[in-house]
Design a protein around this motif. Structure first.
Motif, short mmCIF file in Angstrom:
data_model
loop_
_atom_site.label_atom_id
_atom_site.label_comp_id
_atom_site.label_asym_id
_atom_site.label_seq_id
_atom_site.Cartn_x
_atom_site.Cartn_y
_atom_site.Cartn_z
N ALA A 1 24.50 33.84 22.65
CA ALA A 1 23.99 34.95 21.84
C ALA A 1 24.66 34.96 20.48
O ALA A 1 25.88 35.01 20.38
CB ALA A 1 24.25 36.27 22.56
N PHE B 1 22.69 43.50 27.16
CA PHE B 1 23.86 42.69 26.80
C PHE B 1 25.12 43.55 26.80
O PHE B 1 26.16 43.14 27.34
CB PHE B 1 23.65 42.08 25.41
N PHE B 2 25.04 44.76 26.23
CA PHE B 2 26.20 45.65 26.22
C PHE B 2 26.64 46.00 27.63
O PHE B 2 27.83 45.98 27.95
CB PHE B 2 25.87 46.93 25.45
N ARG C 1 30.43 35.95 21.22
CA ARG C 1 29.59 35.01 20.47
C ARG C 1 29.93 33.57 20.82
O ARG C 1 29.07 32.70 20.83
CB ARG C 1 29.78 35.23 18.97
N LEU D 1 23.39 37.12 17.84
CA LEU D 1 23.19 38.41 17.19
C LEU D 1 23.60 39.60 18.05
O LEU D 1 24.19 40.56 17.53
CB LEU D 1 21.71 38.54 16.80
N ASN D 2 23.31 39.57 19.35
CA ASN D 2 23.57 40.72 20.20
C ASN D 2 25.02 41.21 20.18
O ASN D 2 25.25 42.43 20.14
CB ASN D 2 23.13 40.44 21.64
N LEU E 1 25.38 43.25 17.06
CA LEU E 1 24.60 44.49 17.09
C LEU E 1 25.28 45.54 17.95
O LEU E 1 25.32 46.73 17.59
CB LEU E 1 23.19 44.20 17.63
N VAL E 2 25.82 45.12 19.09
CA VAL E 2 26.53 46.06 19.96
C VAL E 2 27.77 46.60 19.25
O VAL E 2 28.05 47.81 19.28
CB VAL E 2 26.93 45.38 21.28
N ASN F 1 18.20 41.93 26.26
CA ASN F 1 18.09 42.72 25.04
C ASN F 1 19.47 43.31 24.72
O ASN F 1 20.43 43.12 25.47
CB ASN F 1 17.03 43.82 25.17
N THR F 2 19.56 44.01 23.61
CA THR F 2 20.87 44.47 23.13
C THR F 2 21.55 45.40 24.12
O THR F 2 22.76 45.30 24.36
CB THR F 2 20.71 45.17 21.77
#
Length: 480
Positions: free
Chosen positions: A444, A267-268, A439, A446-447, A450-451, A263-264
């Protein structure tokens, strides 16, 4: 007051110029600078090896051999594909290896080595469309996604009734395909094989043909010594079939990449080192951009309000030009166009200079509004007490003006933090640059963005709250 401003200016100039002096110190070693766009698996791409972000790929291995034969240390500069030629012609890099075709248009501006690799083109589609686009004829009328300024772009445009979307990065093209914005993506077979998500995408049997499907190394016009050295290395590698071994090794590295089901927030945390590095560059560039913009903007505001017509004209023209042109265009002019006059800035210096010059135009109008908002009677009273106009402006008018426009100045700082993301186009490793790396190096789509968005929000929200606290303190002092 004047001493403090002078001290801060000197300190910031030392910080700004230190980036150039560090590069100059390293320049004592014999180095050769490679320009590449590292999001093109398996040619060149980012991969985390032993916890360190590393640019790998068979193009990179070829570049290492070129540097070794020259007895030089290889320095890799990662930038967008369509910025490679400006970087090369401006002298910021020595040669380009990035899956580049030696087209006639490109030969007009740079020289090319002998070809080192040939790859067939392939068609990538959504899995359910594999049978629909299985021949070249079936591609007529399709919506194509291709890399900007590439041979695939020419192929797509040559197909009847085609609708072509050109983007910088392959991951962006595949995201366009997954979301249904394009029907087909054209890419070399090794790139397609390394990048597709086999659960949702497929490579069809259609084989579009291009006039030039060979790849070569690009160098500046007239650099015969480097070109001859590169050709000698390529001949040696081709004779020993070493290039194909590099291709196979790069393919193995790309195949070893797995998709993270995170999840976001997970991922961060996993890639936090990338973002922390980006935050440092973003804050440095934004802070110095606003500081220099503050000083220049105040000067321009005073020029515009002066009685000298020439100063007023210069200030007005500056404000209108800087506010009337996109910041990205200003960045490219400063970083690339000035190099034609042998004025070369590092990416960080170009970023700070662009943000400073652009911010100064807006801050100048903010300062002018603040100064004009101070009751003119206060200036007249100060003059009647024997103060000179400059002293009255410095001690009476400006403190009140700056206090009244502090919210607007804070808002400009917030805007600069967000707009600093454009420096990623010239290779500054800010937040957006790190997001683009992730990316390309993960599946991934989108993540990473988003981060990055959350980090920008936290930075700007925190700054706005701090400014709010400071404004309340100033307001409290007014009520005493």
């Amino acid at each position: 007051m004047r001493k403090k401003i002078t001290t801060w200016m000197l300190l910031c100039m030392v910080v700004l110029l230190s980036f150039g002096s560090i590069a100059g110190a390293e320049g004592e070693k014999k180095t050769v600078i490679l320009g590449t766009s590292a999001e093109y698996m398996p040619y060149e791409f980012h991969k985390t090896i032993d916890g360190v972000d590393t640019i790998v790929g068979f193009d990179i291995e070829i570049a290492k051999e070129i540097a070794k034969d020259m007895g030089a240390e290889l320095v890799i500069k990662d930038t967008s594909f369509d910025a490679l030629l400006p970087e090369l012609t401006s002298g910021r890099i020595d040669f380009v290896i990035s899956g580049m075709n030696p087209t006639e248009d490109r030969r007009k501006s740079i020289d090319f080595s002998i070809p080192y690799y040939r790859a067939e083109q392939s068609i990538i589609v959504r899995k359910e469309d594999k049978d629909k686009y299985n021949t070249v004829e079936s591609l007529e009328g399709a919506n194509f996604g291709v890399q900007k300024s590439s041979v695939q772009e020419k192929i797509a445009k040559s197909i009847p009734n085609s609708n072509v979307i050109s983007l910088d990065k392959v991951p962006d093209l595949l995201l366009q395909l997954e979301t249904g914005r394009v029907d087909v993506v054209i890419a070399e077979y090794p790139v397609a094989k390394a990048n597709i998500n086999e659960d949702t995408m497929a490579i069809t049997d259609a084989k579009p043909v291009s006039e030039n499907d060979e790849y070569a190394v690009g160098v500046r016009k007239g650099n015969e010594e480097l070109l001859n050295s590169i050709n000698a290395t390529l001949e040696r590698l081709k004779e020993g079939d070493q290039i194909q071994k590099f291709v196979d090794q790069a393919g193995d590295l790309a195949a070893d990449r797995v998709k993270d089901d995170l999840n976001t927030f997970e991922f961060f945390w996993k890639y936090r080192d990338y973002y922390f590095k980006g935050i440092q560059y973003t804050l440095l560039i934004s802070a110095l951009g606003v500081l220099f913009g503050f000083i220049l903007g105040l000067l321009i505001a005073l020029m515009r309000m002066s009685g000298a017509s020439i100063l007023k004209f210069i200030a007005t023209a500056y404000i209108e030009i800087m506010r009337g042109t996109p910041m990205l265009v200003q960045l490219f002019i400063i970083h690339y166009s000035l190099a034609a006059f042998d004025i070369k800035f590092t990416p960080i210096q170009s970023g700070i200079l662009t943000l400073s010059l652009n911010s100064a135009a807006y801050l100048a109008e903010i300062f002018r509004a603040g100064i004009q908002g101070v009751d003119r009677g206060q200036l007249e009273a100060a003059r009647s007490l024997g103060m000179t106009k400059s002293k009255a402006m410095r001690h009476i008018v400006l403190p009140q003006a700056l206090k009244s426009v502090l919210p607007a100045i804070g808002n400009e700082f917030i805007v600069i933090i967000k707009e600093s993301s454009i420096v990623s186009f010239i290779g500054v490793m800010d937040i957006m640059y790190q997001a683009q790396i992730l990316r390309g190096s993960t599946f991934a789509a989108l993540n990473p963005l988003l981060v990055a968005a959350m980090i920008y929000f936290i930075l700007t929200f925190s700054l706005s709250k701090l400014l709010g606290v400071y404004e309340r303190k100033l307001s409290a002092s007014d009520n005493r």
